[in-house]
Design a protein around this motif. Structure first.
Motif, PDB file in Angstrom:
ATOM      1  N   ALA A  97      -2.920 -16.395 -15.558  1.00 49.52           N
ATOM      2  CA  ALA A  97      -3.694 -17.520 -15.030  1.00 49.52           C
ATOM      3  C   ALA A  97      -4.843 -17.865 -15.971  1.00 49.52           C
ATOM      4  O   ALA A  97      -5.141 -19.044 -16.191  1.00 49.52           O
ATOM      5  CB  ALA A  97      -4.220 -17.182 -13.642  1.00 49.52           C
ATOM      6  N   MET A 112      -3.438 -19.826 -18.803  1.00 50.80           N
ATOM      7  CA  MET A 112      -3.013 -21.174 -18.400  1.00 50.80           C
ATOM      8  C   MET A 112      -4.206 -22.075 -18.122  1.00 50.80           C
ATOM      9  O   MET A 112      -4.183 -23.266 -18.398  1.00 50.80           O
ATOM     10  CB  MET A 112      -2.104 -21.066 -17.172  1.00 50.80           C
ATOM     11  CG  MET A 112      -0.781 -20.382 -17.517  1.00 50.80           C
ATOM     12  SD  MET A 112       0.133 -19.804 -16.074  1.00 50.80           S
ATOM     13  CE  MET A 112       1.319 -21.145 -15.873  1.00 50.80           C
ATOM     14  N   ARG A 113      -5.281 -21.505 -17.566  1.00 48.89           N
ATOM     15  CA  ARG A 113      -6.450 -22.319 -17.241  1.00 48.89           C
ATOM     16  C   ARG A 113      -7.303 -22.627 -18.456  1.00 48.89           C
ATOM     17  O   ARG A 113      -7.897 -23.693 -18.552  1.00 48.89           O
ATOM     18  CB  ARG A 113      -7.316 -21.578 -16.229  1.00 48.89           C
ATOM     19  CG  ARG A 113      -6.765 -21.644 -14.816  1.00 48.89           C
ATOM     20  CD  ARG A 113      -7.881 -21.299 -13.851  1.00 48.89           C
ATOM     21  NE  ARG A 113      -7.504 -21.608 -12.491  1.00 48.89           N
ATOM     22  CZ  ARG A 113      -7.501 -20.714 -11.495  1.00 48.89           C
ATOM     23  NH1 ARG A 113      -7.844 -19.456 -11.739  1.00 48.89           N
ATOM     24  NH2 ARG A 113      -7.170 -21.086 -10.281  1.00 48.89           N
ATOM     25  N   ARG A 114      -7.419 -21.634 -19.354  1.00 47.22           N
ATOM     26  CA  ARG A 114      -8.362 -21.804 -20.463  1.00 47.22           C
ATOM     27  C   ARG A 114      -7.815 -22.651 -21.599  1.00 47.22           C
ATOM     28  O   ARG A 114      -8.577 -23.165 -22.406  1.00 47.22           O
ATOM     29  CB  ARG A 114      -8.775 -20.438 -21.022  1.00 47.22           C
ATOM     30  CG  ARG A 114      -9.742 -19.753 -20.124  1.00 47.22           C
ATOM     31  CD  ARG A 114     -10.253 -18.439 -20.659  1.00 47.22           C
ATOM     32  NE  ARG A 114     -11.103 -17.872 -19.642  1.00 47.22           N
ATOM     33  CZ  ARG A 114     -12.415 -18.115 -19.566  1.00 47.22           C
ATOM     34  NH1 ARG A 114     -13.015 -18.844 -20.475  1.00 47.22           N
ATOM     35  NH2 ARG A 114     -13.113 -17.619 -18.575  1.00 47.22           N
ATOM     36  N   LEU A 115      -6.504 -22.757 -21.689  1.00 52.18           N
ATOM     37  CA  LEU A 115      -5.962 -23.505 -22.821  1.00 52.18           C
ATOM     38  C   LEU A 115      -5.847 -24.985 -22.476  1.00 52.18           C
ATOM     39  O   LEU A 115      -5.393 -25.354 -21.394  1.00 52.18           O
ATOM     40  CB  LEU A 115      -4.596 -22.962 -23.214  1.00 52.18           C
ATOM     41  CG  LEU A 115      -4.655 -21.664 -24.021  1.00 52.18           C
ATOM     42  CD1 LEU A 115      -3.251 -21.165 -24.278  1.00 52.18           C
ATOM     43  CD2 LEU A 115      -5.401 -21.876 -25.340  1.00 52.18           C
ATOM     44  N   VAL A 124       1.597 -25.267 -20.210  1.00 50.17           N
ATOM     45  CA  VAL A 124       1.235 -23.856 -20.368  1.00 50.17           C
ATOM     46  C   VAL A 124       2.197 -23.035 -19.507  1.00 50.17           C
ATOM     47  O   VAL A 124       2.340 -23.273 -18.324  1.00 50.17           O
ATOM     48  CB  VAL A 124      -0.235 -23.592 -19.973  1.00 50.17           C
ATOM     49  CG1 VAL A 124      -1.170 -24.035 -21.088  1.00 50.17           C
ATOM     50  CG2 VAL A 124      -0.617 -24.286 -18.675  1.00 50.17           C
ATOM     51  N   PHE A 125       2.888 -22.099 -20.167  1.00 56.32           N
ATOM     52  CA  PHE A 125       4.005 -21.405 -19.527  1.00 56.32           C
ATOM     53  C   PHE A 125       3.705 -19.918 -19.361  1.00 56.32           C
ATOM     54  O   PHE A 125       3.039 -19.312 -20.192  1.00 56.32           O
ATOM     55  CB  PHE A 125       5.280 -21.532 -20.375  1.00 56.32           C
ATOM     56  CG  PHE A 125       5.851 -22.922 -20.472  1.00 56.32           C
ATOM     57  CD1 PHE A 125       5.289 -24.003 -19.804  1.00 56.32           C
ATOM     58  CD2 PHE A 125       6.986 -23.143 -21.257  1.00 56.32           C
ATOM     59  CE1 PHE A 125       5.840 -25.284 -19.909  1.00 56.32           C
ATOM     60  CE2 PHE A 125       7.543 -24.415 -21.362  1.00 56.32           C
ATOM     61  CZ  PHE A 125       6.969 -25.478 -20.691  1.00 56.32           C
TER      62      PHE A 125
END
Lengths: 443, 443
Positions: free
Chosen positions: A352, A355-358, A363-364
Motif C-alpha cells: 500500500a 502504491m500510494r507514494r508513487l 501501480v500494481f
C-alpha cells in the motif's frame, strides 16, 4: 478542383461535430457497420493502393532509408483487411459512451440539473505508418461522436487515401466532413495553432514526437511519451512469484511501453533472488546491466546513470539493489516515467505504501506490468495511453473522447428567488434519472 | 537567508505533493481547521499588513492608477476575516474528494483492478487582488491533497505575505513546502515553462490574462475566459416567464460571467414581447442596443457586430430578432463563448434541439443563466469555472483538482497466461468495493 486548405477542412469538421453530437447511437453504429462492409467489399482497390506504398517503401529499404519492420507494418493482406473490418465492428459493438446522464441533482422542486456525456468536438490525430491506424482512429471518433482530422504516415499515403475515400463514401449519410484527411507536414504545424477550433490532439509515435507536439501547442494533448517501468522485488516477496513476474514483464513482449526496464531488488533478498533470475533472463537472451551491488552477487555488465532513464524497448534490462522500500520509491520517483510500477511482496502494508507514494498511472501489487493496457483492463476499444494526469490517465477507453455538458430543466426559476434576505434554500438532492427532452414537463 | 528561487520552490512543492497524496482525510481537515483558527487569532497582524496595502492603493487611486472598486476589494475588516475563516471551515466540511474507488473490475479471480481518486500533484495558481483568494485557493488545494504555488496580485502583497505565513505556521505538521508563495512576475513566466513539474495551472483574472496564459504554456490550464451568454425567447415561450428570466439573467448581478449579454427573440413574438421587456429593462437602467428588426418594434440604440461578441459585464444588453430556432443556434454558435445558454419555450422538443445542438458547458431550459455556478449547482466549494472542454467543464468543484490512478492487486498473475493459443480468458466483471491495502490477501 483544388484541394481545400487545412482551415477549410477544420471548419467543415467543426460544423460536422455539432451535427454528430446530435446523432443517435443507432446512426453512429450503422455508420461503422457501413465502413466495415465497404472495406470487406473493396479489398482489391485497397490492396492495389497498398502495393504502391509497399513498392516505394521497399525501394527505400534497399536504399537503407527504411527498416524491414516498417515495410512489414505497412503491408496489408486480405486477412489483415478482415482483421480491420472486424475491429471496426467491435468498436460498433462497444457500449455507447454518449447519451448517458452522469449525475442528476434536484436544485429545487422543478429545477433539475443533469450532467450529460457529450463528444469533445474536433479531435486532431497524427499517427504512424500502419494503414489500419487510420481506420481505427476514424472508428473511435465516430463511435464517440467526434469529428476527426486524420494525418497518417507519408509512407502509407496511397493506402490512406483509398481507405479514407471508402470511409467517406460509406458514411455519406452522416454529417458531411466529419472525417478529414490531411497529408502535408505543414498542415500538422498549422493544426498546432488552431486552439480555437481543435479541441484535442492525439499524436501517436515516438516519445520525441509526442513531446514535440506537447511542447508546441496550447491544445490539450492526449498522448503517451515513454514508459520506463519498474518491478520492485521487496524483502517480503515470494521469490518464485517475483521471478515469474519479472520474467513476464520483460520477456513476454519487450517492445512495448508497459514492459519493465529496471528491476529493483531489496538487498535482503538480492543474493537469493538474483542468481536464479539472471540465469533465466540469460536463457531468454536478455542483455543485463547492474549496479555495483548487483555485480557483487551476479556476473552482469555495468549499469550507468543513463540506464536508469532508458526505455530499451528490447531484450535489455538494468538491475539495481536498493536498501529499503523508501529507496525503491525514491529511485522510481527520480527515474520513472509515471507509467506502470509493480511491487512484489507478501506484506500488504508495504504494498500500500508503494502504491500510494508513487505518482504513476498504474501501480500494481503482485502482477506483471504488462497488464497495463486498455484491453486487459476491460476498457473496451483503446483510444490510447496517456502519460498526462489531466482528463484521462493510463489506458484510455472511449470515455476519454467524451466530455460533459450541464443540462438544467426549469419552469421559470430566477436566481433572485434564491438570493438576498428571504432567499429560498436550494434542495441539492441527488436523484436517479436520465435526461430526456422535456423530462420536467412530462412529470 | 536569501529567498529561494522559483525552481527550488516548485521542487519542494513536488516533494510535498507526494507526501500529501498519502495523508488521511483527518489530517487534511485538521490542517484546514488549524488555518481557520489561526486566522481568527491573528486578526491584528493581518489587518495591519492589509492597512499598508490599502494605504498604497489609495495613493494609486488618487494618482488615477487604481479604481475605487479595486481598493474596496483589497480592504479587509474583522467581519471579512470571519467570513474567510468560515469559508476555510466550509471547505474542511466538504466530502473528501480522495480515498474513493471510482471503479472496481475483476480481471480474473484474484486479479482486481481499482480506479482510485488521487490528487493531481502540483497546481500553479495566479489570482486577483482580493487577499481572500490566497486563503481560498490554499484551502481548496489542501482539501484535495495538492501542493499549490500561489501568486497573488502585487497590490495585496503585504496582506498575502502575512496570510501565507499564518497558513505555513498553522500547517507546520503537514508536508513541508506544500504551499509556496511567489511574488515576482518573472516567476509566473518561469512557471509557464515548468511542464515537467507543474501539473495544472489555474489562472484567475481578465479573459485576456487567462488567454495569455493558455497561449504561452503547454501545462494544462483550468480557467475561464469570457462569458458571452444568451437567452433565447422562442416562438413557443411563455412570455411572462421569458420576461422574468431575461430580467433576472441581466439585472440580478450584471458584473459576472453568467449574466446574459445578448437577448435573442423569435420574430413571431418580437412585437408582443419586446415592448414590455424593454420598459422593464429601462426602469432598471439597462442600456439597450438592438438590430434593425428590434428597432422596428422598440426604440433602442443601434447594435453593431461588435456588440454580439462583447461581454459587457454591466447593465448593458444587445437584442436581436431571429427568424427561427436554427437562426438562434447559428448566432450563438458564431458569437457565444460556450459558457451558458438558455432557451425559454413550452415546446420540449425545441428545447432539446437547442440543448443538444449548442456546444456550451451549460444549456438551460426555462431558467436564468445566472444559475451556472458551483454553489447553485450543488458542487460544494467552487474551484473555478472552466471554459475548456477537457478534464473539467463549466463550474468545477473539488473533483476538478483530482485525477485517478489504477491499482491492480494480484497474486502473481502473468500476461503470458492470458495470451497466445491457450490464452485464459479475462473475466472483466465490475464489482462493488473500495480499494484498501491488501484487500485481496484478506479475502
Amino acid at each position: 478542383m483544388t484541394e481545400p486548405t487545412i482551415e477549410t477542412k477544420v471548419d467543415e469538421a467543426q460544423t460536422a461535430a455539432l451535427e454528430l453530437a446530435t446523432l443517435s447511437d443507432d446512426r453512429r453504429r450503422a455508420g461503422l457497420e457501413a465502413i466495415a462492409d465497404a472495406i470487406d467489399e473493396r479489398h482489391d482497390e485497397i490492396l492495389e493502393a497498398n502495393e504502391e506504398d509497399v513498392t516505394e517503401a521497399e525501394e527505400m529499404l534497399e536504399a537503407g532509408e527504411y527498416s524491414q519492420a516498417l515495410v512489414d507494418r505497412l503491408k496489408l493482406s486480405p486477412s489483415k483487411l478482415e482483421d480491420i473490418s472486424e475491429m471496426v465492428r467491435s468498436v460498433a459493438a462497444q457500449e455507447d459512451p454518449l447519451e448517458k446522464t452522469l449525475e442528476a441533482r434536484r436544485l429545487d422542486e422543478g429545477l433539475e440539473l443533469y450532467k450529460v456525456a457529450v463528444p469533445i468536438g474536433v479531435v486532431g490525430t497524427v499517427f504512424e505508418s500502419r494503414p489500419d491506424a487510420l481506420v481505427q482512429i476514424a472508428a473511435l471518433g465516430l463511435r464517440s461522436g467526434n469529428a476527426v482530422i486524420l494525418k497518417g504516415g507519408s509512407e502509407a499515403s496511397n493506402s490512406n487515401r483509398v481507405l479514407y475515400e471508402i470511409i467517406r463514401e460509406a458514411t455519406a449519410d452522416l454529417p458531411d466532413g466529419w472525417a478529414q484527411l490531411i497529408e502535408a507536414r505543414e498542415d500538422v504545424t498549422a493544426m498546432l495553432e488552431m486552439d480555437d477550433s481543435i479541441d484535442l490532439l492525439m499524436p501517436r509515435g515516438s516519445s520525441e514526437f509526442v513531446s514535440y507536439i506537447q511542447d508546441n501547442t496550447s491544445i490539450p494533448v492526449l498522448g503517451h511519451t515513454e514508459g520506463v517501468c519498474h518491478v520492485f522485488v521487496d524483502s517480503e516477496a515470494d521469490l518464485e512469484m517475483a521471478e515469474d513476474i519479472a520474467f513476464d514483464a520483460k520477456v513476454q513482449y519487450p517492445a512495448v511501453c508497459n514492459a519493465v526496464e529496471t528491476l529493483l531488488v531489496h538487498e535482503d533478498v538480492a543474493a537469493d533472488f538474483l542468481s536464479g533470475m539472471v540465469s533465466r533472463y540469460e536463457d531468454a537472451d536478455v542483455e543485463l546491466r547492474g549496479d555495483e551491488a548487483t555485480r557483487e552477487v551476479v556476473d552482469v555488465g555495468e549499469a550507468t546513470d543513463d540506464d536508469w532513464e532508458t526505455e530499451y524497448g528490447d531484450l535489455e534490462l538494468s538491475i539495481k539493489v536498493v536498501d529499503s522500500l523508501a529507496d525503491a520509491i525514491e529511485h522510481i520517483t527520480e527515474y520513472g516515467s509515471k507509467h506502470t510500477e509493480s511491487i512484489v511482496t507478501e506484506d500488504s502494508d508495504r504494498a500500500a505504501q508503494f502504491m500510494r507514494r508513487l505518482d504513476a498511472s498504474s501501480v500494481f501489487h503482485n502482477a506483471s506490468t504488462r497488464f497495463a493496457d486498455g484491453y486487459r483492463f476491460g476498457l473496451g476499444a483503446e483510444v490510447g495511453i496517456s502519460t498526462g494526469k489531466i482528463h484521462a490517465r493510463g489506458p484510455v477507453g472511449l470515455e476519454g473522447l467524451t466530455t460533459y455538458k450541464y443540462h438544467l430543466e426549469g419552469d421559470g426559476q430566477l436566481v433572485a428567488t434564491y438570493a438576498g434576505e428571504d432567499a429560498k434554500p436550494y434542495l441539492h438532492e441527488e436523484f436517479d434519472a436520465e435526461w430526456t427532452p422535456g423530462r420536467l414537463s412530462r412529470e
